[in-house]
Enzyme design. Structure first.
Site, PDB file in Angstrom:
ATOM      1  N   ASP A  32      -0.386  -8.982  -5.758  1.00 28.99           N
ATOM      2  CA  ASP A  32       1.072  -8.301  -5.315  1.00 28.99           C
ATOM      3  C   ASP A  32       1.013  -7.138  -5.633  1.00 28.99           C
ATOM      4  O   ASP A  32       2.233  -6.660  -6.933  1.00 28.99           O
ATOM      5  CB  ASP A  32       2.328  -9.302  -6.128  1.00 28.99           C
ATOM      6  N   HIS A  36       3.011   2.382  -8.096  1.00 22.89           N
ATOM      7  CA  HIS A  36       4.537   3.532  -8.452  1.00 22.89           C
ATOM      8  C   HIS A  36       4.467   4.596  -8.834  1.00 22.89           C
ATOM      9  O   HIS A  36       3.015   4.739  -9.987  1.00 22.89           O
ATOM     10  CB  HIS A  36       5.042   2.675  -9.357  1.00 22.89           C
ATOM     11  N   LEU A  54       0.823  -1.019   0.169  1.00 26.17           N
ATOM     12  CA  LEU A  54       0.074   0.114  -0.109  1.00 26.17           C
ATOM     13  C   LEU A  54       0.581   0.793   0.104  1.00 26.17           C
ATOM     14  O   LEU A  54       0.210   2.303  -0.256  1.00 26.17           O
ATOM     15  CB  LEU A  54      -0.928  -0.240   1.035  1.00 26.17           C
ATOM     16  N   ARG A  55       2.601   0.877   0.397  1.00 25.39           N
ATOM     17  CA  ARG A  55       2.977   2.181   0.475  1.00 25.39           C
ATOM     18  C   ARG A  55       3.426   3.254   1.031  1.00 25.39           C
ATOM     19  O   ARG A  55       4.293   3.862   1.716  1.00 25.39           O
ATOM     20  CB  ARG A  55       3.373   2.909  -0.876  1.00 25.39           C
ATOM     21  N   HIS A 105       9.674 -15.766   0.292  1.00 30.06           N
ATOM     22  CA  HIS A 105      10.030 -15.070  -0.788  1.00 30.06           C
ATOM     23  C   HIS A 105      11.482 -16.425  -1.677  1.00 30.06           C
ATOM     24  O   HIS A 105      12.471 -16.033  -1.303  1.00 30.06           O
ATOM     25  CB  HIS A 105      10.251 -13.883  -1.049  1.00 30.06           C
TER      26      HIS A 105
END
Lengths: 324, 421
Positions: B303, B307, B61-62, B177
């Site tokens: 995912d 940006h 969500l930044r 990951h």
């Protein structure tokens, strides 16, 4: 994939970013045009007025001597106004992005950019981000392409060998990190060369390189057998010892071009190198200076070939009449 | 508020339900249907599907840290528009989710926005440094659903073993990951003919396979409950499948774009296709789809990585990886049911109850008495993905100009209508 951005609406060369996607006719046209320009270098007044009034900016984000100098000469011989801008990476790390730099240059009403950059795809990025009347010439981007080098190599080959469709060519060395090799492979395949061999230890051969249309061998003796053209690649210092190769000495022992190995090639084989050479690492000094070597001719030819590409790209530009 | 959803096709995979009917919501919960139910709001769901609110197993969500790319408000709003009511976020925010205070901050911001609930994963190692264990006990108490080191993976195998042992001690799931970071070596695309053609540094599928292999050994060794995030290659998938068949309880997810795109889509350096793990070959893509069909892969996630424009405006390898994808999750997932032998209920399961089970949370179903997280969508409605259509602050989608089927009409979260088209 969408339309090839290198061509204008009439199929003429507008940007020169990569050999990939250009057809044989166009590559041949470049070579023929270059042939015409070779005479300019032999005149006492080495200038033609083709690009008079045009401004070309050489944007070099990566150091270069040979490529930058020959571009500079080619532009001046075409009577263009030339702006040489060496943008060391420290200036860009200060915060200005490539896009900022570009926008500033566009504001200076430049007609053409010649771009060298350490990142693959940089020239494509520039071409996609300048107004469409500006042409972009790739002078080397990362490991991706160095198309003007490949064309000067093709020019040099054609001067010695008449027919690409009968040639066997060996490319020896660090293909993995070489933009020159990638462009040469595309050019040789497009021009109809039936056999391109790549010779190197597996550590220097990129994954799936066969898909580009080459045969791979790790044995230099097998690879050199009967070839008409030998293209040596430069081995970067930092790769001479470490995980890619054990040592310079061992590399020369197994992959260096020696007089003995040269015997395996055709009698009239030519030897090329994009420079700068590491004598005694990839090539024996005597071989580099032998009658087979055309390495210095490559440099001379670089000027005529770049003149051809610059003038062709600029022509498409004026042909468009700024309508875009 | 009482809500009546009328005459919809109710699909509730957790309870094996796929039938036309009504759904009643009161006090934020799904109620047993009764006569005389007085609705404050009635939603006509004729020709629409009514399913549990989507559970997105991984989205960035930044916020906190990169608010110029997106905020909890902007991204949970985008989620609500996309039918997503629960979002699991990795710990790689700034500050990193390695203290209860950061969790509280995120919770508060989510509550203020009021669009979706956020389930945080805690950092597996402190500061994600790959060396020191985080305070997993405290993070668990603060509400983490599990632990993750995000990307890159923990390269030190001994630290990894200890981290898994410690997480197992707290009975927590670890989200991996997996990757051998030496082999991936800072690459930005799949290593293969495309990376060679474009001269871009490649990440071999061996990097993922080697990482998964090591982690499978350590999972078996430590007995930890583990989940593999964002599998991108068929080689890694085969190892997970083999482990599952041998009885090891491990689950896996895939990012939706890996089911539709390959490295060929990068074309001439399209930075919108720069994503990690990288898009791989057509063979990998097909293998991943098969993995979903066979349930080796239990969940599909967005995912989501929004940006700002600058992040993608540079030569390819200098751009930031990630795709703004939360709003294309549902339509692209639905498309699997059109293209393959899989029921719509089974595909919905991969974005509702199954991710909820992986997270160990009590949502993703329409069971009576459950929290009313409900999505109502028209499975047939076409829409075109455009920058204007996307509600996310990030417009970085390689699916721009794709025409997709499946549009959310209503999203209900905790009994409140948070989106209405």
């Amino acid at each position: 994939m969408s339309r090839n951005i290198q061509l204008d609406s009439n199929g003429k060369l507008h940007h020169f970013l990569s050999i990939e996607g250009l057809n044989r006719n166009l590559l041949t046209e470049i070579l023929d045009t270059a042939e015409h320009f070779t005479s300019v270098g032999n005149q006492t007044a080495k200038k033609v007025p083709l690009l008079r009034g045009k401004t070309i900016a050489n944007l070099f984000f990566e150091p270069s001597t040979r490529t930058r100098t020959t571009f500079d000469l080619a532009e001046k011989r075409l009577s263009a106004d030339v702006l040489n801008i060496n943008i060391n990476t420290s200036a860009t790390t200060k915060g200005e992005t490539l896009l900022d730099t570009l926008q500033n240059m566009v504001a200076m009403q430049i007609d053409m950019f010649v771009v060298r950059h350490a990142a693959s795809g940089a020239a494509h990025f520039v071409a996609k981000n300048v107004p469409s009347h500006i042409s972009v010439i790739n002078a080397g981007d990362g490991r991706h392409a160095h198309p003007t080098q490949a064309m000067l190599d093709m020019f040099t080959i054609r001067r010695h060998k008449e027919d690409f469709t009968r040639l066997r060519v060996a490319i020896i060395g660090d293909v993995m990190h070489s933009r020159v090799a990638r462009s040469q492979i595309h050019a040789l395949n497009t021009l109809g060369c039936p056999e391109v061999r790549v010779i190197a230890p597996r550590t220097l051969i990129p994954s799936h390189v066969e898909d580009l249309g080459v045969h791979v061998t790790t044995n230099i003796e097998d690879g050199l057998n009967g070839v008409d053209v030998i293209i040596m690649l430069r081995l970067q210092n930092e790769r001479m010892s470490g995980a890619h190769l054990p040592s310079k000495k061992e590399y020369f022992q197994y992959y260096g071009l020696t007089e003995e190995r040269l015997q395996l090639a055709a009698d009239d084989a030519i030897i090329m190198h994009p420079g700068p050479m590491n004598r005694g690492v990839e090539i024996d000094s005597a071989v580099a200076d032998s009658g087979h070597s055309v390495i210095l001719q490559q440099v001379t030819n670089g000027i005529a070939v770049r003149m051809a590409i610059l003038s062709m790209a600029m022509q498409s530009q004026s042909g468009q009449g700024g309508e875009l | 508020m009482n809500i009546l959803i009328q005459n919809g096709r109710i699909i509730d995979p957790a309870n094996g339900i796929d039938q036309i009917g009504d759904l009643q919501v009161a006090d934020g919960r799904i109620m047993e249907n009764r006569d005389g139910f007085k609705a404050d709001t009635t939603i006509n769901a004729t020709d629409k599907i009514v399913c549990p609110g989507l559970v997105d197993l991984r989205a960035r969500l930044r916020e906190p840290g990169q608010n110029h790319k997106g905020t909890i408000e902007s991204e949970t709003h985008a989620a609500a528009c996309a039918g997503v009511t629960t979002i699991c976020i990795p710990p790689d925010t700034s500050p990193i989710i390695d203290t209860p205070a950061v969790i509280e901050l995120i919770r508060n911001r989510a509550k203020e926005a009021g669009y979706a609930s956020i389930i945080p994963l805690g950092a597996l190692t402190h500061g994600l440094d790959g060396e020191h264990l985080s305070n997993m006990g405290a993070l668990k108490e603060a509400g983490c659903a599990g632990f993750s080191n995000a990307q890159p993976a923990v390269s030190n195998s001994l630290v990894m073993r200890r981290a898994l042992e410690y997480a197992a001690s707290h009975e927590m799931t670890v989200f991996l990951h997996s990757q051998d970071t030496w082999l991936s070596n800072g690459g930005c695309v799949h290593e293969g003919s495309v990376s060679t053609r474009l001269g871009l540094p490649g990440i071999p599928d061996a990097a993922e396979a080697a990482g998964v292999a090591r982690d499978l050994v350590l999972i078996r060794e430590t007995g930890v409950r583990a989940h593999f995030c964002g599998i991108s290659s068929i080689r890694a998938l085969q190892m997970i499948e083999l482990a599952q068949k041998s009885g090891l309880l491990v689950s896996a997810d895939v990012a939706i774009h890996h089911l539709y795109l390959t490295d060929m889509d990068i074309g001439d350096f399209n930075s919108l296709c720069h994503v990690l793990p990288p898009l791989r070959t057509e063979r990998d893509r097909k293998g991943l789809v098969d993995g979903v069909l066979s349930s080796t892969i239990q969940a599909i996630c967005s995912d989501h990585q929004p940006h700002d424009e600058d992040a993608k405006a540079a030569p390819f390898e200098q751009t930031e990886p990630g795709i703004s994808s939360i709003e294309t999750l549902l339509p692209l997932t639905l498309r699997l049911a059109k293209e393959h032998e899989i029921s719509i209920s089974d595909v919905i399961s991969t974005i509702t109850n199954r991710p909820a089970e992986i997270l160990g949370i009590d949502t993703g179903t329409l069971g009576r008495g459950k929290r009313a997280d409900i999505t109502v969508f028209d499975p047939e409605e076409w829409w075109t993905v455009t920058a204007d259509n996307l509600q996310s602050a990030g417009k970085n989608s390689p699916f721009l100009n794709w025409e997709l089927q499946g549009k959310v009409a209503h999203t209900i979260m905790g009994g409140a209508v948070v989106h209405e088209s």
